[in-house]
Design a protein around this motif. Sequence first.
Motif, PDB file in Angstrom:
ATOM      1  N   SER A 149       0.975  -7.767  -6.182  1.00  0.00           N
ATOM      2  CA  SER A 149      -0.670  -6.418  -6.005  1.00  0.00           C
ATOM      3  C   SER A 149       0.036  -4.734  -5.174  1.00  0.00           C
ATOM      4  O   SER A 149       0.546  -5.703  -4.026  1.00  0.00           O
ATOM      5  N   HIS A 196      -0.803  -1.002  -4.592  1.00  0.00           N
ATOM      6  CA  HIS A 196      -1.990  -0.496  -4.056  1.00  0.00           C
ATOM      7  C   HIS A 196      -1.762   1.183  -4.399  1.00  0.00           C
ATOM      8  O   HIS A 196      -1.056   1.543  -3.264  1.00  0.00           O
ATOM      9  N   ASP A 228      -2.232   4.378  -4.811  1.00  0.00           N
ATOM     10  CA  ASP A 228      -3.936   5.128  -3.552  1.00  0.00           C
ATOM     11  C   ASP A 228      -3.291   7.196  -4.138  1.00  0.00           C
ATOM     12  O   ASP A 228      -3.131   7.769  -3.273  1.00  0.00           O
ATOM     13  N   GLU A 243       0.674  -1.722   0.057  1.00  0.00           N
ATOM     14  CA  GLU A 243       0.018  -0.182  -0.060  1.00  0.00           C
ATOM     15  C   GLU A 243       1.263   1.092   0.436  1.00  0.00           C
ATOM     16  O   GLU A 243       1.697   1.325   0.620  1.00  0.00           O
TER      17      GLU A 243
END
Length: 578
Positions: free
Chosen positions: A569, A571, A573, A543
């Motif tokens: 994966s 992410h 943001d 993240e």
Amino acid sequence: MSQTRKKTSSEGETKPQTSSVNKFLRGSKAESRKENDDLKTTDSQPSNWIQKTAPSETAKPLSSEMELRSSMEKYEQFLQKLGKKAVNKCLDLNNCGLTTADMKEMVALLPFLPDLEELDISWNDFVGGTLHSITQQMHLVSKLKILRLGSCRLTTDDVQALGEALEMIPELEELNLSWNSKVGGNLPLILQKFQKGSKIQMLKLVDCTLTSEDGTFLGQLLPMLQSLEVLDLSINRDIGGSLNSIAQGLKSTSNLKVLKLHSCGLSQKSVKILDAAFRYLAELRKLDLSCNKDLGGGFEDSSAQLVMLKHLQVLDLHQCSLTADDVMSLTFALLAWKGAWKQESPSSMLGRWLVCAQVIPLLSNLQELDLSANKKMGNSSENLLSRLRFLPALKSLVINNCALESETFTALAETSVHLSALEVFNLSWNKCVGGNLKLLLETLKLSMSLRVLRLSSCSLVTEDVVLLASVIQTGHLAKLRKLDLSYNDSICDAGWTMFCQNVRFLKELIELDISLRPSNFRDCGQWFRHLLCAVIKLPQITEIGMKRWILPASQEEELECFDQDKKRSIHFDHGGFQ
């Protein structure tokens, strides 16, 4: 309300016709040695288990083992449909979106799970109004030790049915009814079957709209719960009026290890009431009195018995409107000073305190201290913070949004060097950190255990983030897993470039947040390319918070290529494309 919702070794092969049963019995690798020993006994006598499983064994023998095998196959198919796997003696259907049909199917399977010890159907709205179908089968799962029904929209009828059924499960050790508003006003209907000698160890009634009468009943019930170790009454704002009864009951719960009264409408007087009960709670490990805004001033003349909690590991007093006198009182609760200070007046006591040569840590086992969101302590906590060095076990120090001033931050920086076990350090929303991060330089270099560092909205400047980058580059902060630098909008692109070039050395980093304030939007500079290069070398990161950073077209293409080529994966943001 934000809620985090959070929370196998197999035995040898047995006869083929009982494989489904044994698969249920063997469980996961995380089971304890004791449970595995029990399983060895069970697996060595499969025929006995089959006979015990038959719901009508006294009426007639099991006509066909295929019937049992079929039931267990249905059980496995039922779990598979809900994305769950069989775990030893546990049926966990938490947050599975159960329908009415699912509920009926589950109830039909209960007769084939006589050794079930844990049932969790929390966060399933359709449980409400249908709980009686489960409670009617409770006698078939009489070995149940854990029952979790949090946020199930239980009705008054459900609550009454549950109260009648609890008598059928005498081995119950944990009951969680949190986030069910109909529990409020009906608590006696549920717990009236609890008798002296009850084995209940954990009782959670968070946000159940408990009334003052419920609190009074609970206080009278507590002496019967001699095995109680965890009591969570958080977010029941009306029980403050019955705290006298609850505190009186707590005096009989000598095994209590966790007491949570977060957001319970406690007042200054409540501190004195609880203080009288603390001397009886010698085994308490965690005390949460947070988010009781009227507590401020209550510790001024109390907290004397807080020192009796010798085993206390977690103390949470965030958002309690603590005053300067509260902080002084708490400081004496944490640390005693050799000398005759008890005979002094408060003013001379402080004078004696400041020149005292030797300290005796009273709460030497304290591992987590949360004083955040107490803004009045900003200019009065210097003495408290400077003496935290004498708490050697401290792992988590959370003092975000405390309006710390330069003197208090300096005292904190000097003492943090001695907190060698510190894993979580949260200084967010203290503006005095900006431009002064250099005071924490030695702490950052010596913090071998630090896992979480939060410096959000600290008015950090470019020099601060460059200093942080240099510390990272030299191999320090190697264990850091979460780093929050969000809402520090004064850092220029050159500073972010330096930081992103060196963040690749944080090999264990999972989360990074460099978001901007909600009112601010900026284009990403060339540092974004360095960030992408660094991320490739961070094996665990998942993240990256970049809210309100806008990616120009060229950087949009780079991110799209990164997304296509990556093998894991991550992410991002961010604020969008421009």
